[in-house]
Design an enzyme around this catalytic site. Structure first.
Site, mmCIF file in Angstrom:
data_model
loop_
_atom_site.group_PDB
_atom_site.id
_atom_site.type_symbol
_atom_site.label_atom_id
_atom_site.label_comp_id
_atom_site.label_asym_id
_atom_site.label_seq_id
_atom_site.Cartn_x
_atom_site.Cartn_y
_atom_site.Cartn_z
ATOM 1 N N SER A 1 50.742 75.488 -9.006
ATOM 2 C CA SER A 1 51.512 74.700 -9.233
ATOM 3 C C SER A 1 52.885 74.983 -8.929
ATOM 4 O O SER A 1 53.938 74.032 -8.832
ATOM 5 C CB SER A 1 51.725 74.994 -10.921
ATOM 6 O OG SER A 1 50.752 74.339 -11.472
ATOM 7 N N LYS B 1 54.280 72.109 -7.068
ATOM 8 C CA LYS B 1 54.961 70.746 -7.673
ATOM 9 C C LYS B 1 56.319 70.372 -7.303
ATOM 10 O O LYS B 1 56.731 69.345 -6.795
ATOM 11 C CB LYS B 1 54.718 70.828 -9.128
ATOM 12 C CG LYS B 1 53.425 70.891 -9.781
ATOM 13 C CD LYS B 1 53.272 71.276 -11.175
ATOM 14 C CE LYS B 1 51.932 71.241 -11.578
ATOM 15 N NZ LYS B 1 51.601 71.666 -13.029
ATOM 16 N N TYR C 1 46.092 66.191 -4.284
ATOM 17 C CA TYR C 1 46.862 66.908 -5.187
ATOM 18 C C TYR C 1 45.992 68.415 -5.360
ATOM 19 O O TYR C 1 46.403 69.404 -5.079
ATOM 20 C CB TYR C 1 46.647 66.559 -6.613
ATOM 21 C CG TYR C 1 47.251 67.608 -7.629
ATOM 22 C CD1 TYR C 1 48.485 67.713 -7.531
ATOM 23 C CD2 TYR C 1 46.414 68.140 -8.642
ATOM 24 C CE1 TYR C 1 49.067 68.754 -8.453
ATOM 25 C CE2 TYR C 1 47.061 68.830 -9.381
ATOM 26 C CZ TYR C 1 48.358 69.263 -9.653
ATOM 27 O OH TYR C 1 48.988 70.022 -10.457
ATOM 28 N N TYR D 1 57.354 75.800 -18.144
ATOM 29 C CA TYR D 1 56.655 75.292 -19.193
ATOM 30 C C TYR D 1 57.270 75.401 -20.653
ATOM 31 O O TYR D 1 58.425 74.963 -20.554
ATOM 32 C CB TYR D 1 55.187 75.747 -19.409
ATOM 33 C CG TYR D 1 54.457 75.735 -18.097
ATOM 34 C CD1 TYR D 1 54.257 74.606 -17.387
ATOM 35 C CD2 TYR D 1 53.868 76.826 -17.629
ATOM 36 C CE1 TYR D 1 53.675 74.578 -16.187
ATOM 37 C CE2 TYR D 1 53.203 76.653 -16.502
ATOM 38 C CZ TYR D 1 53.182 75.558 -15.771
ATOM 39 O OH TYR D 1 52.453 75.376 -14.386
ATOM 40 N N VAL E 1 49.253 79.077 -11.513
ATOM 41 C CA VAL E 1 48.037 79.952 -12.173
ATOM 42 C C VAL E 1 47.315 80.870 -10.997
ATOM 43 O O VAL E 1 46.667 81.694 -11.232
ATOM 44 C CB VAL E 1 47.021 79.201 -12.522
ATOM 45 C CG1 VAL E 1 47.440 78.240 -13.787
ATOM 46 C CG2 VAL E 1 46.572 78.144 -11.472
#
Lengths: 602, 602
Positions: A57, A60, A182, A234, A252
């Protein structure tokens, strides 16, 4: 300090690596790397900082950055909002009213960002993503094929998100293709050290501090960091902002990046994750580092304070053109009407405001000023506008402006020949700019009738004019007059004494070699001045090289004549030395006044 | 620029003033003020910047600040969280899991913060709040009684919140009393100009830039700004952060404050509100200002770049103690073993890191160094720790450290007498610190057998020693030897020439008066050197005052003897002038070397 933080966090072995695909679970769970990269590209590191793992992630923000660069802020905003969602990162949901993903840091927003990357075909699009990440990292990154295949085999949830996005029209291309890309981007291999450089690139307004290559524009870097601030970690964004105070993103794979804008990037690698999917030690290390190093985006230096590095008048720090005694008097009396401002560091609004205000506050007192930009880094658009407006206001009020700007930071490569050009004159060194300002002050403040130094006859030279007529006549007769073309060398550093030189017309420059190999100006002398005295007196070689700045006419008293005077007419020689001492005295008095004007800043 | 933004936003007359109490609806709805306050306290303003209105919700960050100061971060956190709520500001709800208000910027959190203010009684508690706001504003603020009474009569919803908070135990005192105080704090009258100063105080790490009074600690200021970042503008925090990029707070009175940490505060007053309860023109003006002035908390200067203002060796910039030719040779050869570092601006981690790294990178080459802190502003704890650790490491490796720190920014008021004290020596001026470092270099690098200047006999003085024996004997006989006590004046600036002075023992200092009225050192001379030559030669008064730095022994050749030599023995006088010229030559050669070493930085 990094070692201490590493040691303090190492013992926490709670949590477990992500295991939704076997490749992620296969890592050494207790690996732990910690890096801090400065805004000039130095990476401090401790522990397992060169183990490769998948970016997951943390990709991103970088894909979002590329989407912004490809499509522009407005088009991207039509597809992805920038609001914290308050939901888990892999939720299959959209904002109820707008039907957009809440932000690009959750999977739905990230997949949408991936769909916005332009390129000829699928391969080209992915290659552009890979190259973008590589620019941030400062080295060529590659994909971990095993991780990609594993993701691809098991990524049902992300496929569901892709189809959901397609069904509402947020993405308008083949969702399988987008989700595949992705998975590929999440599988790019990086190390903790790579992440630190990527974070530092965000800290450095989008310029990679190691390669100096621009990876992203300043304004898009702002936007990426903004979204990381509110949506990067988050849930508990508020807690992260208050206790860590650094825009951040975790993955992760076990990585976390955190950014202190303008200052540094931090990265951590430790694969054991907490319930939110953030690295346990990563979160702890960020908190600890922020606390110990007092890193918080709201606690920053008052940078406007350092925008002006120094300011002083041309009386305090004159140019290296030696003035006649009359002109020196005028500059001593009126030199405060020309000032030099040395600016320093990146020039954004606050720094420019401080500088402009300081200069404007003195406008009424100034005939001319130098703005030295050589130590300035980035000049923002508003700062450039403010400086340009200041210049045209100053010129409108009759104050002349010299910019020292060899790198054209204000965008003017060359000086205009129009003396009323509001942009002023541009110089490559401060000494010449200062001389230009002194000339303006002299032009305005010389007493009526006084004139700039010009061509003189030998008998008018101050060294001769002060002698009694008999000595003067005899000494003049002993001198040989010589004309020298511009650029010609009159004396070489290290060459033996060759005479006492009296300048009758033009200018000579005394220089010395710098360690940079260039000749630096020590002083420029003009008609009515002399050189070569000390080598003559002590029979030592020239300390400086003397070059004609213009066509020059000099009268030279040869060493043999000078020496023979000791025996032939010691009284006449004493009278000559007396005149030389008088010149030295005037020179020293001026130097003392200069030093005294400076001493209070010392 | 402020005028332009004001003009651009003025025409929007949408929205309406708050009308839930008559006093708020009674304002002139089209009032419009706009201010920008710099971190050094200048307030730029346009429009209705001195109309008084009630602070309303803009009180929330300031009461939260006082609660943090009264109770500490941890205790306040037990009562109020710091997460964005996603709900309207006056929602009667708490976080489901923790039963706390989500954050101090919504009414429930703000009322809780009010309940945490300490004080003897209700009146004292309110007075402490009022005084706190006044410190931020830099003037005594008062309450608008009519607004308070109106709020108090109609504040059912806030009373409901108060009772709800009491029912779950978030507040443990009389809710009526707390809510009453909340109404009072919301009714404090401020102007747009006040708000700008309050915002600038938050920008200035908690110090009021006008009064220089500290209103809040640096770390609590960080926390307040953090919460304003994520929760200040109610909903759409993400949009505000990305497009405005400034921690902010609005109130239904029509005010908005926005803060660019370290740089400036913005305030707007315009009573017409949008659906969220934010000032319509206020939001527009903040967006416009942020855009035009490029204000965004993620776009900041790379402040570490300006942390080192200058660095150079003692060979490049020697102290004003003139060295003997031998010592000058040693310093020319080994002067790069002592360096001066001038630091600049606020010193936080990044700046300290840059400075410490620059110094550490040269440790192996250095015998001594000066760290000049006189232009440094705030020194953060971590920066102080880093500098102290650097000092003790340097001392451990045998490198001596001189701090120029007259304001004790590193906390050392006086120098230790212990030469191995890891804190090094503390000086109040750089010149003396530089001299101290030169002495260390000389002590280490003088060739074997060479000795520091000491007492000499007249015949050993370089001016005499180079003459032929007959001249030397005769000139020595003409000199008068004189002993002068420490502090005594040997020659006054402006006094007539009184002799050629040859120093045999001790030190004399030549000074000149600065415009600050203090005497500044031009140079210090020691045994083997001379002064008074030029006044003697040209029959001009002394340019400098000469004072004995120690007990001094000098030999003086009187003006009458000096003058009579011209007739009595012109050859002997020429020989003497030759020796004086040799001294001047050595001096000039050293000066050229100094200037040449500096020129590359020029």
């Amino acid at each position: 300090m990094l070692d201490q933080v590493h040691a303090a966090c190492r013992d926490d072995t709670s949590g477990a690596p992500a295991d939704y695909i076997p490749e992620l679970a296969a890592v050494a769970p207790d690996s732990f790397g910690l890096c801090l990269a400065t805004a000039d590209g130095l990476v401090y590191q401790v522990g397992d900082t060169d183990i490769a793992f998948s970016i997951q992630s943390i990709s991103k923000p970088f894909t979002y950055a590329l989407a912004l660069a490809d499509r522009g802020i407005d088009e991207v905003a039509r597809h992805i909002d920038v609001e914290p969602s308050g939901e888990p990162f892999n939720e299959i949901s959209l904002e109820p009213d707008t039907q957009r993903p809440s932000n690009p840091m959750i999977n739905s927003g990230a997949i949408t960002a991936t769909s916005l990357i332009t390129g000829r075909d699928a391969e080209d699009k992915f290659e552009r993503v890979r190259r973008c990440y590589s620019r941030f990292a400062g080295r060529e990154l590659t994909m971990d094929k095993a991780v990609y295949e594993s993701e691809s085999r098991t990524g049902y949830r992300n496929r569901a998100i892709g189809y959901m996005l397609r069904s509402v029209g947020v993405i308008d291309v083949d969702p399988d293709d987008v989700v595949d890309r992705y998975f590929r981007q999440c599988s790019i291999e990086i190390t903790c050290a790579d992440l630190a450089v990527m974070a530092a690139t965000l800290a450095d307004n989008g310029v990679n501090p190691k390669t100096r290559e621009r990876a992203l524009s300043t304004s898009l870097t702002e936007r990426v960091l903004s979204v990381m601030t509110t949506c990067g970690m988050y849930n508990a964004a508020g807690d992260w902002v208050t206790t860590v105070g650094l825009p951040a993103k975790s993955g992760v794979g076990g990585g976390i990046i955190a950014v202190l804008p303008g200052q540094l990037g931090i990265s951590v690698y430790s694969p054991r994750l907490d319930g939110h999917g953030n690295s346990v030690r990563g979160v702890a290390a960020c908190r600890e580092l922020s606390k110990r190093l007092e890193l918080h985006f709201c606690h920053v230096t008052r940078s406007a304070r350092t925008a002006i590095r120094a300011d002083y008048t041309v009386a305090q720090m004159p140019s290296r053109l030696r003035r006649t005694t009359d002109d020196a008097e005028v500059l001593a009396a009126h030199g405060e009407r020309a000032r030099v401002y040395e600016l320093h560091g990146d020039l954004l609004f606050s720094g420019a405001e401080r500088a402009v205000r300081a200069i404007e506050g003195r406008t009424a007192e100034l005939d001319a000023l130098v703005i030295d930009l050589r130590r300035v880094g980035e000049v923002s658009r508003v700062a450039r506008d403010m400086l340009e407006q200041l210049q045209s206001e100053l010129v409108g009020r009759g104050t002349r402006v010299a910019l020292v700007d060899p790198d054209a930071k204000l965008g003017h490569e060359v000086s205009s020949l129009d003396p009323d050009d509001p942009r002023g004159r541009v110089f490559i060194d401060r000494d010449t700019a200062t001389e230009w300002c002194e000339d303006i002050v002299l032009h305005k403040h010389r007493p009526p009738g006084a004139r700039p130094p010009t061509s003189i006859e030998l008998a008018q030279h101050p060294l001769m004019a002060g002698l009694d007529p008999d000595y003067r006549r005899r000494l003049c007769a002993e001198c040989e007059t010589r004309t020298v073309a511009r650029g010609e060398v009159l004396a070489e550093r290290g060459s033996p004494r060759s005479g006492l030189y009296l300048i009758l017309d033009g200018r000579v420059r005394m220089t010395f070699p710098g360690t940079d190999g260039r000749a630096h100006r020590l002083v420029t002398l003009s008609s009515g001045m002399s050189f070569g005295e000390v080598p003559m007196l002590v029979r030592e070689p020239f300390v400086n090289t003397v070059v004609a700045e213009t066509r020059v006419r000099v009268a030279v008293l040869s060493p043999s004549v000078f020496d023979s005077l000791t025996d032939d007419d010691p009284r006449m020689k004493l009278a000559l030395l007396q005149r030389l001492a008088a010149g030295a005295y005037a020179q020293m008095d001026m130097t003392v006044r200069t030093i005294s004007a400076n001493a209070e800043n010392y």
